[in-house]
Design a protein around this motif. Sequence first.
Motif, PDB file in Angstrom:
ATOM      1  N   TRP A  10       0.832  -1.250  -0.125  1.00 26.17           N
ATOM      2  CA  TRP A  10      -0.080   0.244  -0.025  1.00 26.17           C
ATOM      3  C   TRP A  10       0.830   1.302  -0.079  1.00 26.17           C
ATOM      4  O   TRP A  10       1.832   1.417   0.719  1.00 26.17           O
ATOM      5  CB  TRP A  10      -1.079   0.086   1.237  1.00 26.17           C
ATOM      6  N   SER A  11       0.490   2.127  -0.788  1.00 27.92           N
ATOM      7  CA  SER A  11       1.243   3.441  -0.978  1.00 27.92           C
ATOM      8  C   SER A  11       0.238   4.575  -0.598  1.00 27.92           C
ATOM      9  O   SER A  11      -0.682   5.076  -1.247  1.00 27.92           O
ATOM     10  CB  SER A  11       1.586   3.754  -2.525  1.00 27.92           C
ATOM     11  N   PRO A  12       0.406   5.205   0.846  1.00 23.84           N
ATOM     12  CA  PRO A  12      -0.517   6.137   1.041  1.00 23.84           C
ATOM     13  C   PRO A  12      -0.457   7.436   0.486  1.00 23.84           C
ATOM     14  O   PRO A  12      -1.088   8.380   0.616  1.00 23.84           O
ATOM     15  CB  PRO A  12      -0.186   6.386   2.636  1.00 23.84           C
ATOM     16  N   VAL A  13       0.543   7.627  -0.254  1.00 21.44           N
ATOM     17  CA  VAL A  13       0.874   9.024  -1.202  1.00 21.44           C
ATOM     18  C   VAL A  13       1.423   8.613  -2.512  1.00 21.44           C
ATOM     19  O   VAL A  13       2.108   7.483  -2.672  1.00 21.44           O
ATOM     20  CB  VAL A  13       1.971   9.796  -0.212  1.00 21.44           C
ATOM     21  N   PRO A  14       1.340   9.627  -3.648  1.00 20.34           N
ATOM     22  CA  PRO A  14       1.809   9.193  -4.594  1.00 20.34           C
ATOM     23  C   PRO A  14       3.287   8.991  -4.812  1.00 20.34           C
ATOM     24  O   PRO A  14       3.971   9.666  -3.921  1.00 20.34           O
ATOM     25  CB  PRO A  14       1.360  10.624  -5.520  1.00 20.34           C
ATOM     26  N   ASP A  15       3.643   8.327  -5.565  1.00 17.31           N
ATOM     27  CA  ASP A  15       5.373   8.079  -5.860  1.00 17.31           C
ATOM     28  C   ASP A  15       6.125   7.614  -4.547  1.00 17.31           C
ATOM     29  O   ASP A  15       7.097   8.078  -4.537  1.00 17.31           O
ATOM     30  CB  ASP A  15       5.929   9.495  -6.184  1.00 17.31           C
ATOM     31  N   PHE A  69       8.724   9.157   0.823  1.00 20.53           N
ATOM     32  CA  PHE A  69       8.188   8.263   1.585  1.00 20.53           C
ATOM     33  C   PHE A  69       8.269   7.053   1.081  1.00 20.53           C
ATOM     34  O   PHE A  69       8.183   6.413  -0.109  1.00 20.53           O
ATOM     35  CB  PHE A  69       6.655   8.723   1.485  1.00 20.53           C
ATOM     36  N   THR A  70       8.069   5.935   1.974  1.00 22.82           N
ATOM     37  CA  THR A  70       8.370   4.449   1.688  1.00 22.82           C
ATOM     38  C   THR A  70       7.164   3.624   2.186  1.00 22.82           C
ATOM     39  O   THR A  70       6.560   3.900   3.483  1.00 22.82           O
ATOM     40  CB  THR A  70       9.778   3.980   2.341  1.00 22.82           C
ATOM     41  N   THR A  71       6.727   2.666   1.622  1.00 23.90           N
ATOM     42  CA  THR A  71       5.703   1.655   2.002  1.00 23.90           C
ATOM     43  C   THR A  71       6.474   0.831   2.946  1.00 23.90           C
ATOM     44  O   THR A  71       7.725   0.646   3.302  1.00 23.90           O
ATOM     45  CB  THR A  71       5.391   0.819   0.724  1.00 23.90           C
ATOM     46  N   ILE A  72       5.458   0.028   3.601  1.00 22.27           N
ATOM     47  CA  ILE A  72       5.919  -1.201   4.463  1.00 22.27           C
ATOM     48  C   ILE A  72       6.731  -2.047   3.795  1.00 22.27           C
ATOM     49  O   ILE A  72       7.682  -2.661   4.137  1.00 22.27           O
ATOM     50  CB  ILE A  72       4.669  -1.911   4.862  1.00 22.27           C
ATOM     51  N   ALA A  73       6.772  -2.295   2.385  1.00 19.94           N
ATOM     52  CA  ALA A  73       7.406  -3.250   1.863  1.00 19.94           C
ATOM     53  C   ALA A  73       8.704  -2.835   1.551  1.00 19.94           C
ATOM     54  O   ALA A  73       9.790  -3.497   1.871  1.00 19.94           O
ATOM     55  CB  ALA A  73       7.054  -3.686   0.344  1.00 19.94           C
ATOM     56  N   TRP A  74       8.980  -1.393   1.490  1.00 17.23           N
ATOM     57  CA  TRP A  74      10.177  -0.856   1.257  1.00 17.23           C
ATOM     58  C   TRP A  74      10.970  -0.852   2.708  1.00 17.23           C
ATOM     59  O   TRP A  74      12.116  -1.093   2.870  1.00 17.23           O
ATOM     60  CB  TRP A  74      10.057   0.655   0.795  1.00 17.23           C
ATOM     61  N   ARG A  75      10.259  -0.536   3.958  1.00 23.20           N
ATOM     62  CA  ARG A  75      10.809  -0.585   5.034  1.00 23.20           C
ATOM     63  C   ARG A  75      11.226  -1.936   5.696  1.00 23.20           C
ATOM     64  O   ARG A  75      12.172  -1.893   6.149  1.00 23.20           O
ATOM     65  CB  ARG A  75       9.697   0.174   6.060  1.00 23.20           C
ATOM     66  N   LEU A  76      10.373  -2.817   5.046  1.00 21.85           N
ATOM     67  CA  LEU A  76      10.800  -4.370   5.637  1.00 21.85           C
ATOM     68  C   LEU A  76      12.130  -4.631   4.791  1.00 21.85           C
ATOM     69  O   LEU A  76      12.887  -5.328   5.350  1.00 21.85           O
ATOM     70  CB  LEU A  76       9.607  -5.110   5.430  1.00 21.85           C
ATOM     71  N   LEU A 131      -2.274   3.404  10.055  1.00 22.44           N
ATOM     72  CA  LEU A 131      -2.694   4.364   9.049  1.00 22.44           C
ATOM     73  C   LEU A 131      -3.657   3.718   7.968  1.00 22.44           C
ATOM     74  O   LEU A 131      -4.869   4.175   7.791  1.00 22.44           O
ATOM     75  CB  LEU A 131      -1.633   4.935   8.205  1.00 22.44           C
ATOM     76  N   TYR A 132      -3.279   2.509   7.652  1.00 25.57           N
ATOM     77  CA  TYR A 132      -3.974   1.814   6.516  1.00 25.57           C
ATOM     78  C   TYR A 132      -5.405   1.416   7.024  1.00 25.57           C
ATOM     79  O   TYR A 132      -6.311   1.537   6.428  1.00 25.57           O
ATOM     80  CB  TYR A 132      -3.215   0.324   5.964  1.00 25.57           C
TER      81      TYR A 132
END
Length: 195
Positions: free
Chosen positions: A38-43, A78-85, A182-183
């Motif tokens: 999930w991406s809460p913001v564009p890009d 900004f980074t997604t959960i996937a990126w942070r993991l 947030l999700y």
Amino acid sequence: MDADELDWNRTLREQWEFHWNHQLRARLDGLTDDEYFWSPVPDAWSVRPRGSSTAPVQVGAGDFTIDYAFPQPVPTAFTTIAWRLGHVIVGVLAARNAAHFGAPAASYETWEYACSAAAALDQLEAQLDVWLAGVRGLGEAGLRVPLGAKEPFPEAPMADLVLHIHRELIHHLAEVCLLRDLYLHTKAATNGATR
């Protein structure tokens, strides 16, 4: 008990283990693929199927790559959960496990990033197991050994790296939990879904 009698190795491990076992691990249960990507913001930067990213740099050895840029953009992406993991698994744990505890070489460029939330959590737990076993194996004396050329501060003792890695884990995985909240309160709530 004075500082000379304190089991510093156990104390350092427990700093992370207590947080993982009593605060964090249960918060990751049930992580869905929709939340993971999930991406809460564009890009937002993420982990994506190879060839589908618009980030300046995409690296990885498998079917999925991780987004980044060098130098970092301002403001930082900004980074997604996937990126942070992915960052925690590779940059925080796997690279250090390779450098200090005999694990296979690991880098952002050579990693096979998880294509699902469940696979990412499996990778995370596997790297955590290697890290904690490695720290345990240092004993007391190993915590005092200088890090050497594998780290930016070669004269610092291994205990400094252990503390740094634990701060990174607590910091970034708390961000993952916040993104889950947030999700839940935005996307999932609009669909009537609950966790």
